[in-house]
Design a protein around this motif. Structure first.
Motif, PDB file in Angstrom:
ATOM      1  N   PHE A 136      20.741  26.712  57.783  1.00  0.00           N
ATOM      2  CA  PHE A 136      20.360  25.417  58.346  1.00  0.00           C
ATOM      3  C   PHE A 136      21.354  24.335  57.929  1.00  0.00           C
ATOM      4  O   PHE A 136      21.808  23.543  58.760  1.00  0.00           O
ATOM      5  CB  PHE A 136      18.953  25.019  57.879  1.00  0.00           C
ATOM      6  CG  PHE A 136      18.568  23.615  58.268  1.00  0.00           C
ATOM      7  CD1 PHE A 136      17.971  23.369  59.497  1.00  0.00           C
ATOM      8  CD2 PHE A 136      18.826  22.540  57.422  1.00  0.00           C
ATOM      9  CE1 PHE A 136      17.636  22.076  59.876  1.00  0.00           C
ATOM     10  CE2 PHE A 136      18.507  21.246  57.793  1.00  0.00           C
ATOM     11  CZ  PHE A 136      17.906  21.014  59.021  1.00  0.00           C
ATOM     12  N   SER A 137      21.662  24.321  56.645  1.00  0.00           N
ATOM     13  CA  SER A 137      22.567  23.292  56.133  1.00  0.00           C
ATOM     14  C   SER A 137      23.961  23.423  56.738  1.00  0.00           C
ATOM     15  O   SER A 137      24.577  22.431  57.128  1.00  0.00           O
ATOM     16  CB  SER A 137      22.652  23.379  54.606  1.00  0.00           C
ATOM     17  OG  SER A 137      23.444  22.340  54.094  1.00  0.00           O
ATOM     18  N   GLY A 138      24.451  24.664  56.822  1.00  0.00           N
ATOM     19  CA  GLY A 138      25.770  24.873  57.407  1.00  0.00           C
ATOM     20  C   GLY A 138      25.814  24.428  58.859  1.00  0.00           C
ATOM     21  O   GLY A 138      26.734  23.708  59.281  1.00  0.00           O
ATOM     22  N   LEU A 139      24.803  24.838  59.638  1.00  0.00           N
ATOM     23  CA  LEU A 139      24.743  24.450  61.048  1.00  0.00           C
ATOM     24  C   LEU A 139      24.551  22.944  61.206  1.00  0.00           C
ATOM     25  O   LEU A 139      25.158  22.310  62.083  1.00  0.00           O
ATOM     26  CB  LEU A 139      23.595  25.192  61.750  1.00  0.00           C
ATOM     27  CG  LEU A 139      23.749  26.706  61.900  1.00  0.00           C
ATOM     28  CD1 LEU A 139      22.435  27.334  62.347  1.00  0.00           C
ATOM     29  CD2 LEU A 139      24.863  27.035  62.891  1.00  0.00           C
ATOM     30  N   TYR A 140      23.711  22.373  60.336  1.00  0.00           N
ATOM     31  CA  TYR A 140      23.428  20.947  60.422  1.00  0.00           C
ATOM     32  C   TYR A 140      24.683  20.104  60.183  1.00  0.00           C
ATOM     33  O   TYR A 140      25.017  19.224  60.981  1.00  0.00           O
ATOM     34  CB  TYR A 140      22.344  20.564  59.417  1.00  0.00           C
ATOM     35  CG  TYR A 140      22.200  19.070  59.231  1.00  0.00           C
ATOM     36  CD1 TYR A 140      21.598  18.297  60.212  1.00  0.00           C
ATOM     37  CD2 TYR A 140      22.670  18.446  58.077  1.00  0.00           C
ATOM     38  CE1 TYR A 140      21.469  16.924  60.058  1.00  0.00           C
ATOM     39  CE2 TYR A 140      22.555  17.077  57.912  1.00  0.00           C
ATOM     40  CZ  TYR A 140      21.955  16.315  58.905  1.00  0.00           C
ATOM     41  OH  TYR A 140      21.841  14.966  58.747  1.00  0.00           O
ATOM     42  N   TRP A 141      25.386  20.392  59.086  1.00  0.00           N
ATOM     43  CA  TRP A 141      26.562  19.578  58.761  1.00  0.00           C
ATOM     44  C   TRP A 141      27.697  19.810  59.755  1.00  0.00           C
ATOM     45  O   TRP A 141      28.437  18.883  60.089  1.00  0.00           O
ATOM     46  CB  TRP A 141      27.034  19.868  57.332  1.00  0.00           C
ATOM     47  CG  TRP A 141      26.171  19.226  56.301  1.00  0.00           C
ATOM     48  CD1 TRP A 141      25.335  19.836  55.416  1.00  0.00           C
ATOM     49  CD2 TRP A 141      26.048  17.819  56.042  1.00  0.00           C
ATOM     50  NE1 TRP A 141      24.700  18.920  54.630  1.00  0.00           N
ATOM     51  CE2 TRP A 141      25.120  17.672  54.990  1.00  0.00           C
ATOM     52  CE3 TRP A 141      26.628  16.679  56.603  1.00  0.00           C
ATOM     53  CZ2 TRP A 141      24.767  16.419  54.482  1.00  0.00           C
ATOM     54  CZ3 TRP A 141      26.264  15.429  56.092  1.00  0.00           C
ATOM     55  CH2 TRP A 141      25.350  15.306  55.052  1.00  0.00           C
ATOM     56  N   MET A 142      27.820  21.032  60.236  1.00  0.00           N
ATOM     57  CA  MET A 142      28.846  21.313  61.248  1.00  0.00           C
ATOM     58  C   MET A 142      28.559  20.510  62.518  1.00  0.00           C
ATOM     59  O   MET A 142      29.452  19.861  63.084  1.00  0.00           O
ATOM     60  CB  MET A 142      28.862  22.807  61.561  1.00  0.00           C
ATOM     61  CG  MET A 142      30.076  23.264  62.347  1.00  0.00           C
ATOM     62  SD  MET A 142      31.533  23.304  61.302  1.00  0.00           S
ATOM     63  CE  MET A 142      32.777  23.673  62.549  1.00  0.00           C
TER      64      MET A 142
END
Length: 365
Positions: A243-249
């Motif tokens: 989630f965090s990776g997709l969110y920040w990307m």
């Protein structure tokens, strides 16, 4: 123009004292937690209802009909909201009676079963009181304030370090995904015990107090060890890291496109708020939708008290997800999607915009 704005953003962000960054992050976390906790409560209740669809166990019970202690293969199974720890020293002298007993989170009155997000809000407010929509707010604040400071300040520091010191366009392009995943791993690991308590408080039926939940957690630690406090860490990481990776990307990409269309010479706090709010809401919605099956598995594992007495045979994420899929199909894996997105989208938007505006105001001062 874009590179100038980007370069200025990096230099000015790095110039802000970390204390001011933490103040901005904590302020955003406080506001976000107060506003979106009701949606989190409804989401957790909906997901724990799926867990409770399994048929009740037939066990031997001792005592009078109004105060029943039920003995299963290992722990005392509570009846009508009575915590198992209350019966740990109970003298079982009467004859056993075969009976079907409810679990901690079973819904005995089917009229109170939640059928959706708004239905959940209405029924919890009607049957338990409006304040119960903020059930678990204390552990939420206790969890969010340090986690947010670690997460956002850590992300800023690592992202700026990569942009300023590593001149590889490929690494720079995917740095939000990498850095966001690392920052979230650190934050989630630190606050996992509080997350477990919060999940159990929010999923518990009306009448179950924080004291009873904490008593159950204390007994779990005595029987299974301190590491049992990190029960559910694996599914939480499965949910939060991607989630965090997709969110920040998504956030950095959307915000960069919005900056390209900016006509002014510099970004004002109002511009920062607008860009961050839009980018945070859109990227948060996408990431929340894609990672909901992991969120469902996490809730199932954390509210399941059947393996609190032992550190062995802990359920694995993929096994829980497979069982959910067999029982309820894809719909079961996305239980609570609407309240999750309804919570995550505004919380991401409010949190990141508060953080960016706070940094912009400190930067101007």
């Amino acid at each position: 123009m874009a590179s100038q704005v980007n370069s200025t953003s990096i230099e000015s962000t790095a110039a802000i004292d970390p204390v001011y960054k933490m103040a901005s992050a904590c302020g955003g976390a406080l506001l976000t937690s107060i506003l979106v906790t009701p949606l989190d409560v409804v989401k957790t209740r909906l997901q724990s209802q799926t867990f409770n669809k399994a048929p009740p166990k037939v066990v031997y019970c001792y005592g009078s009909p109004l105060s029943v202690a039920c003995i299963d293969t290992y722990p005392l199974v509570p009846h009508r909201g009575i915590a198992a720890s209350r019966w740990s020293g109970h003298s079982l002298g009467s004859a056993p009676v075969l009976r079907i007993c409810a679990s901690d989170f079973a819904i005995e009155d089917h009229s109170r079963q939640l059928k959706g997000t708004w239905d959940g809000v209405v029924k919890i407010a009607r049957h338990e009181g409006v304040t119960k929509l903020w059930k678990g707010l204390s552990p939420t604040l206790l969890m969010q304030l340090p986690a947010t400071a670690i997460y956002y300040v850590g992300y800023d520091y690592m992202r700026d370090f990569i942009k300023l010191n590593i001149r590889d366009p490929v690494v720079e392009k995917y740095s939000p995904f990498i850095v966001g995943s690392i920052a979230r791993t650190c934050a989630v690991t630190c606050i996992s015990p509080i997350e477990l308590i919060r999940t159990r408080v929010q999923s518990a039926a009306s009448g179950t107090s924080l004291t009873e939940v904490m008593s159950g957690v204390s007994n779990m630690v005595k029987r299974a060890g301190v590491l049992s406090l990190w029960k559910g860490l694996s599914p939480t990481l499965w949910r939060d890291v991607p989630f965090s990776g997709l969110y920040w990307m998504g956030y950095e990409t959307i915000k960069h496109q919005l900056k390209l269309n900016h006509t002014g010479d510099r970004l004002t706090p109002s511009d920062e708020f607008q860009f961050a709010f839009i980018a945070g809401a859109v990227s948060g919605s996408i990431a929340a939708t894609l990672t909901t099956p992991f969120d469902v598995a996490k809730t199932h594992i954390q509210v399941d008290t059947s393996n609190d007495v032992t550190s062995k045979a802990k359920p694995k994420v993929y096994e829980v997800m497979r069982n959910i899929f067999k029982k309820d199909g894809c719909r079961g894996l996305f239980t609570g999607l609407v309240p999750r997105v309804a919570k995550v989208a505004p919380s991401c938007a409010i949190m990141i915009s508060s953080y960016e505006v706070g940094k912009a105001l400190f930067r101007e001062q």
